[in-house]
Write a protein that holds these residues in place. Structure first.
Motif, PDB file in Angstrom:
ATOM      1  N   GLN A 187      32.570  35.761  66.137  1.00 37.14           N
ATOM      2  CA  GLN A 187      32.921  36.351  67.297  1.00 37.14           C
ATOM      3  C   GLN A 187      33.214  38.208  67.227  1.00 37.14           C
ATOM      4  O   GLN A 187      32.755  38.165  66.270  1.00 37.14           O
ATOM      5  N   ALA A 188      33.574  38.373  68.585  1.00 39.75           N
ATOM      6  CA  ALA A 188      34.089  38.930  68.867  1.00 39.75           C
ATOM      7  C   ALA A 188      35.249  39.860  69.428  1.00 39.75           C
ATOM      8  O   ALA A 188      34.888  39.212  70.868  1.00 39.75           O
ATOM      9  N   VAL A 189      36.198  40.580  69.254  1.00 42.08           N
ATOM     10  CA  VAL A 189      37.599  40.435  70.366  1.00 42.08           C
ATOM     11  C   VAL A 189      36.815  41.309  71.970  1.00 42.08           C
ATOM     12  O   VAL A 189      36.062  42.431  71.974  1.00 42.08           O
ATOM     13  N   PRO A 190      37.433  41.055  73.126  1.00 44.67           N
ATOM     14  CA  PRO A 190      37.143  41.959  74.693  1.00 44.67           C
ATOM     15  C   PRO A 190      37.379  43.644  74.155  1.00 44.67           C
ATOM     16  O   PRO A 190      38.214  43.957  73.338  1.00 44.67           O
TER      17      PRO A 190
ATOM     18  N   ALA B 277      37.674  47.681  73.834  1.00 41.05           N
ATOM     19  CA  ALA B 277      38.979  48.596  74.516  1.00 41.05           C
ATOM     20  C   ALA B 277      38.030  50.044  74.310  1.00 41.05           C
ATOM     21  O   ALA B 277      37.877  50.581  72.901  1.00 41.05           O
ATOM     22  N   ASP B 278      38.051  50.281  75.346  1.00 47.29           N
ATOM     23  CA  ASP B 278      37.072  52.324  75.049  1.00 47.29           C
ATOM     24  C   ASP B 278      36.095  52.329  74.237  1.00 47.29           C
ATOM     25  O   ASP B 278      36.641  52.983  73.199  1.00 47.29           O
ATOM     26  N   GLY B 279      35.722  51.028  74.171  1.00 47.75           N
ATOM     27  CA  GLY B 279      34.345  51.447  73.194  1.00 47.75           C
ATOM     28  C   GLY B 279      34.796  51.249  72.195  1.00 47.75           C
ATOM     29  O   GLY B 279      33.127  50.830  70.781  1.00 47.75           O
ATOM     30  N   VAL B 280      35.320  50.304  71.771  1.00 42.74           N
ATOM     31  CA  VAL B 280      35.489  50.201  70.410  1.00 42.74           C
ATOM     32  C   VAL B 280      35.734  48.402  69.874  1.00 42.74           C
ATOM     33  O   VAL B 280      36.711  47.294  71.287  1.00 42.74           O
ATOM     34  N   SER B 281      35.026  47.264  69.336  1.00 46.36           N
ATOM     35  CA  SER B 281      35.853  46.097  69.260  1.00 46.36           C
ATOM     36  C   SER B 281      36.049  45.183  68.090  1.00 46.36           C
ATOM     37  O   SER B 281      34.773  46.016  66.866  1.00 46.36           O
ATOM     38  N   GLU B 282      36.641  44.700  67.482  1.00 49.47           N
ATOM     39  CA  GLU B 282      36.408  43.982  66.315  1.00 49.47           C
ATOM     40  C   GLU B 282      35.520  42.746  66.122  1.00 49.47           C
ATOM     41  O   GLU B 282      35.562  41.603  66.841  1.00 49.47           O
TER      42      GLU B 282
END
Length: 251
Positions: free
Chosen positions: A176-179, A181-186
């Motif tokens: 998965q990847a989180v939504p 935020a400012d072009g960054v995702s975990e």
């Protein structure tokens, strides 16, 4: 903004989007009323915010009021004095993890090994199969509650990514990847069930999740590595060592 600060700020945004976030001075606690799991209900500081012993005491009180275990995850470079304050308050180190980053120019996408296919789980049944496979791969019960399914559905609806690896009617793993935020995702939860390991599937899943993020406009993906096997998987698809994250908890 520094790389550490971008990663830390993305965690702040992620936690603030939980169903019932609690702001305590420089901290946000990402409270989810559907589960008491410390891996979901934890706090993190705003990058660069001044923090005092009183702030930490207030944070502990807020955790107790929410009936959750006091726990934090954060990028150490964004709060260098916080570890000492937490230790003084009775917290202990749970883990130190290296985080790695990938950009569109460094991503390498391997072929998906036969006989597997990667797909987006788009029904509750498929989401439950993905979560169950992830749980099994991480040594937990291979079941998914309705709340677990709803949590991933919220992630997808907010712009996050979920990918499952299937062979026939079996889910072999996923990630998965989180939504963003400012072009960054975990990227997180990369998992392959035991019978399907050592075939290149983890790398294919990681690369596919990351490629989907980049296709949506993300310019920086990050994840954590905690062992030699995961290091090899992530570096082979273009992730590079970037910094340190610290987990601390109060028992």
């Amino acid at each position: 903004m520094s790389l550490d600060a971008r990663i830390q700020q993305s965690v702040v945004v992620n936690l603030s989007n939980r169903p019932a976030p609690v702001w305590v001075g420089p901290f946000v606690i990402g409270v989810d009323p559907t589960t008491a799991s410390p891996s979901i209900n934890y706090a993190t500081p705003r990058p660069g915010a001044p923090i005092t012993a009183g702030d930490v005491a207030d944070l502990v009180a807020a955790f107790r009021a929410a009936d959750r275990t006091p726990r934090l995850e954060y990028v150490t470079g964004c709060a260098p004095s916080l570890e000492g304050l937490l230790r003084d308050a009775g917290f202990v180190v749970e883990a130190r993890h290296t985080y790695l980053c990938c950009r569109p120019t460094t991503l390498r996408t391997p072929a998906v090994p036969d006989p597997y296919q990667l797909r987006t789980p788009d029904t509750d049944e498929l989401l439950a199969a993905l979560i169950g496979a992830q749980n099994a791969a991480f040594g937990a019960e291979p079941v998914a509650s309705p709340a677990d399914v709803a949590r991933v559905r919220r992630l997808q609806a907010a712009g996050g990514v979920a990918v499952m690896a299937v062979t026939g009617d079996e889910c072999a793993g996923g990630g998965q990847a989180v939504p963003p935020a400012d072009g960054v995702s975990e990227v997180a939860g990369i998992a392959v069930c035991t019978p399907h390991r050592r075939r290149g599937l983890a790398g294919a899943i990681t690369a596919d999740v990351t490629a989907r993020l980049f296709a949506s406009g993300v310019d920086l993906a990050w994840l954590e590595a905690s062992g030699e096997d995961s290091w090899r998987v992530y570096t082979r698809v273009g992730y590079e060592r970037a910094g340190e994250r610290l987990y601390m908890t109060m028992t």
